[in-house]
Write an enzyme that holds these catalytic residues in place. Structure first.
Site, PDB file in Angstrom:
ATOM      1  N   ASP A  99       0.842  -1.189   0.000  1.00  0.00           N
ATOM      2  CA  ASP A  99       0.000   0.000   0.000  1.00  0.00           C
ATOM      3  C   ASP A  99       0.880   1.243   0.000  1.00  0.00           C
ATOM      4  O   ASP A  99       1.796   1.364   0.815  1.00  0.00           O
ATOM      5  CB  ASP A  99      -0.906   0.009   1.240  1.00  0.00           C
ATOM      6  CG  ASP A  99      -2.351   0.307   0.893  1.00  0.00           C
ATOM      7  OD1 ASP A  99      -2.580   1.368   0.287  1.00  0.00           O
ATOM      8  OD2 ASP A  99      -3.232  -0.494   1.222  1.00  0.00           O
ATOM      9  N   ASP A 201      -3.356   4.589  -2.239  1.00  0.00           N
ATOM     10  CA  ASP A 201      -4.477   5.111  -1.462  1.00  0.00           C
ATOM     11  C   ASP A 201      -4.864   6.505  -1.950  1.00  0.00           C
ATOM     12  O   ASP A 201      -4.003   7.366  -2.149  1.00  0.00           O
ATOM     13  CB  ASP A 201      -4.072   5.153   0.015  1.00  0.00           C
ATOM     14  CG  ASP A 201      -5.215   5.508   0.929  1.00  0.00           C
ATOM     15  OD1 ASP A 201      -6.208   4.762   0.946  1.00  0.00           O
ATOM     16  OD2 ASP A 201      -5.112   6.533   1.624  1.00  0.00           O
ATOM     17  N   HIS A 334     -11.142  -3.589   2.623  1.00  0.00           N
ATOM     18  CA  HIS A 334     -11.058  -3.148   4.019  1.00  0.00           C
ATOM     19  C   HIS A 334     -11.967  -1.961   4.313  1.00  0.00           C
ATOM     20  O   HIS A 334     -12.196  -1.639   5.475  1.00  0.00           O
ATOM     21  CB  HIS A 334      -9.614  -2.779   4.346  1.00  0.00           C
ATOM     22  CG  HIS A 334      -9.121  -1.603   3.564  1.00  0.00           C
ATOM     23  ND1 HIS A 334      -8.877  -1.666   2.208  1.00  0.00           N
ATOM     24  CD2 HIS A 334      -8.848  -0.329   3.928  1.00  0.00           C
ATOM     25  CE1 HIS A 334      -8.465  -0.495   1.775  1.00  0.00           C
ATOM     26  NE2 HIS A 334      -8.449   0.344   2.794  1.00  0.00           N
ATOM     27  N   ASP A 335     -12.490  -1.305   3.260  1.00  0.00           N
ATOM     28  CA  ASP A 335     -13.356  -0.146   3.440  1.00  0.00           C
ATOM     29  C   ASP A 335     -14.814  -0.446   3.124  1.00  0.00           C
ATOM     30  O   ASP A 335     -15.655   0.458   3.157  1.00  0.00           O
ATOM     31  CB  ASP A 335     -12.892   1.013   2.549  1.00  0.00           C
ATOM     32  CG  ASP A 335     -11.693   1.754   3.120  1.00  0.00           C
ATOM     33  OD1 ASP A 335     -11.504   1.713   4.344  1.00  0.00           O
ATOM     34  OD2 ASP A 335     -10.948   2.361   2.329  1.00  0.00           O
TER      35      ASP A 335
END
Length: 565
Positions: A99, A201, A334-335
């Protein structure tokens, strides 16, 4: 477009390390825990793992607030642990994607600690600083994604700094070439240690509209999150520079999280002739249940699942990027909460629902992403109270709400969180029916989903109806079938509220993907009418047994992939 890149036939598995596997009993998943499960992932058949942030962090936003990009957070292990994991993954033919959080850092990062000291040191312009307005208020009415103002006052500089997320996550100033150089250097550092690519991100936010004009406030809002938060004027210039400096020279895969992007402007990111990114994560299809007219916080005011909207969104991206770029395919990460709890049926038809949503997703053109636990049909955590949530979106909203503010009561917020909160995906991985689902021998950092005794890897793999086994077959098909990679997409029955049906055509042959995404039995009369004389000549995959023809009704959440002739 050419379809010869490794990531175009790959399936990528996302690991949220805090919740994957704990090797030392401290209740937090770690890098040795991931290494211990590489054989499991190899058996599943995936080609790469994307690991959510594991760098040193105060964990204000679950590791997306980084205080040192080159050092692994002790919670997860050491740099040596990561190097060993990379070696072991590569030995199994599994690539490693890290990430990259380059829109912002932690306020504990040395860059920010220096930047806040004065207006004239080396790091002064690493972040976005603006003077107060004459009355001392913030420079503009821009809001944070986590609520409140996007501006925070710093007494040492007597200025405000910008933060799109938590106030502990100041945004980097990409206008400063020193910032860009520092980011590219840390990318090269990890490439030197074997990292194969990057998930980036909120990359669409790195370029700002630097005059920060006030948003209109027709409803009297104090702070606003709007279109100007993304896709700033120098965005593509910055990405092209990154490609020249790092991505292309080192052959690193790239996938950018791009809020605010549409199927049309996504071409600017992913058209191969532009030399920017390989893929972007779209949010269009994940926002179909968002109520644009709801009061803040909009996220916790969800509409009912609308399959027609889902088909429209996914089809627009399929058609727009065909021969112009490459799609990402996902329902969970994850979101995002668990898709079968959000849009499907996580009770009576959990197996059928999990495999039906997987079928329609993996049949599309693009690279599928599987989030940990998705491959066994994990569900939302219906056993949480408000006090159980760690998700900053929930906890911040709860603080603002008290009992009733912004049109939500605490009871309504809890119901909404159980439906849509990010913690639904972040509950620890359910490996078996032993204590703490086999995730840890200690106290887990986040509450375990109470259904782990029946929904876990060990149990699923013993079932006749195994979600894991179905995913294995989907992944194997992705590797073997050129039509999945290169075939043309055509949506069928676009307005049908229950059936998601489409064809993929390649080299004069046609394949049908169809799923009944409802808990009802649905006739196939309309589908047969559209297909005309075409019949099933070969069934490649199905989640109900004993189907050979299309003239029988589709059972609840029934899905299949078939060759037509």
């Amino acid at each position: 477009m050419a379809t010869s890149q490794w990531w175009q036939k790959a399936v990528i598995y996302q690991i949220y390390p805090k919740s994957f596997n704990d090797s030392n009993g401290d209740g937090i998943g770690d890098l040795p825990g991931i290494t211990a499960k590489l054989d499991y992932l190899k058996e599943l058949g995936i080609d790469a793992i994307w690991i959510s942030p594991i760098y040193t962090s105060p964990q204000v936003d679950s590791g997306y607030d980084i205080s040192d990009y080159r050092v692994i957070d002790p919670r997860f292990g050491t740099n040596a642990d990561l190097y060993h994991l990379i070696d072991e993954a590569h030995a199994r033919g599994i690539k490693v994607i890290m990430d990259l959080v380059a829109n912002h850092t932690s306020d504990q990062h040395v860059w920010f600690q220096q930047s806040r000291q004065s207006r004239d040191n080396y790091f002064s312009d690493f972040y976005i600083w603006r003077d107060p307005q004459p009355d001392g208020s913030a420079p503009s009415n821009w809001g944070s994604y986590f609520g409140g103002s996007a501006w925070e006052y710093e007494p040492l500089r007597q200025q405000y700094y910008l933060h799109y997320f938590a106030k502990e996550q100041p945004d980097l100033n990409w206008e400063n070439p020193l910032v860009r150089t520092a980011v590219y250097d840390l990318m090269r550092f990890w490439k030197a240690h074997g990292v194969d690519g990057w998930r980036m991100d909120v990359i669409s936010g790195i370029s700002k509209f630097t005059d920060f004009p006030d948003y209109p406030t027709p409803n009297g809002e104090q702070f606003v999150v709007g279109d100007l938060h993304a896709n700033g004027p120098r965005l593509h210039e910055f990405l092209q520079e990154m490609n020249r400096e790092v991505l292309a020279p080192f052959d690193m895969m790239s996938v950018g999280e791009a809020p605010g992007s549409t199927a049309r402007n996504a071409r600017q990111f992913v058209d191969q002739t532009r030399q920017e990114l390989n893929m972007v994560f779209t949010f269009d299809h994940m926002d179909i249940d968002a109520d644009p007219m709801a009061p803040f916080p909009q996220k916790f005011h969800s509409l009912a699942f609308d399959l027609v909207k889902l088909k429209q969104s996914l089809s627009e991206w399929q058609n727009s990027l065909f021969n112009h770029g490459w799609n990402t395919l996902y329902f969970e990460n994850h979101d995002q909460p668990r898709v079968i709890s959000r849009w499907g049926n996580d009770g009576q038809y959990r197996y059928q629902s999990a495999t039906a949503f997987a079928t329609v997703l993996h049949g599309l053109q693009g690279t599928p992403y599987v989030f940990e636990g998705e491959e066994i049909g994990m569900t939302n955590a219906h056993n949480f109270t408000l006090a159980d949530y760690n998700d900053i979106e929930v906890t911040n909203t709860a603080k603002m709400l008290g009992t009733t503010v912004m049109g939500l009561t605490a009871t309504e917020l809890l119901a909404a969180a159980q439906q849509i909160s990010r913690d639904n995906a972040r509950t620890p991985m359910q490996w078996d029916n032993s204590a703490n689902a086999g995730f840890t021998t200690g106290q887990p950092w986040l509450k375990i989903n109470s259904n782990f005794p029946t929904i876990n890897v060990a149990t699923d793999r013993q079932q006749t109806q195994s979600v894991f086994n179905y995913y294995q077959q989907l992944i194997a098909l992705r590797h073997d079938a050129e039509w999945l990679t290169a075939g043309e997409y055509q949506l069928l029955l676009s307005n049908d509220p229950q059936l998601f049906a489409y064809t993929r055509t390649y080299a004069g042959q046609v394949w049908l993907i169809v799923a009944n995404l409802s808990p009802e039995i649905v006739a196939t009369t309309a589908l047969q009418a559209v297909l005309g004389e075409q019949k099933i000549t070969q069934l490649l995959l199905q989640n109900y047994p004993e189907r050979q023809r299309l003239d029988a009704p589709l059972q609840p959440y029934e899905a299949l992939i078939a060759k037509l002739g």
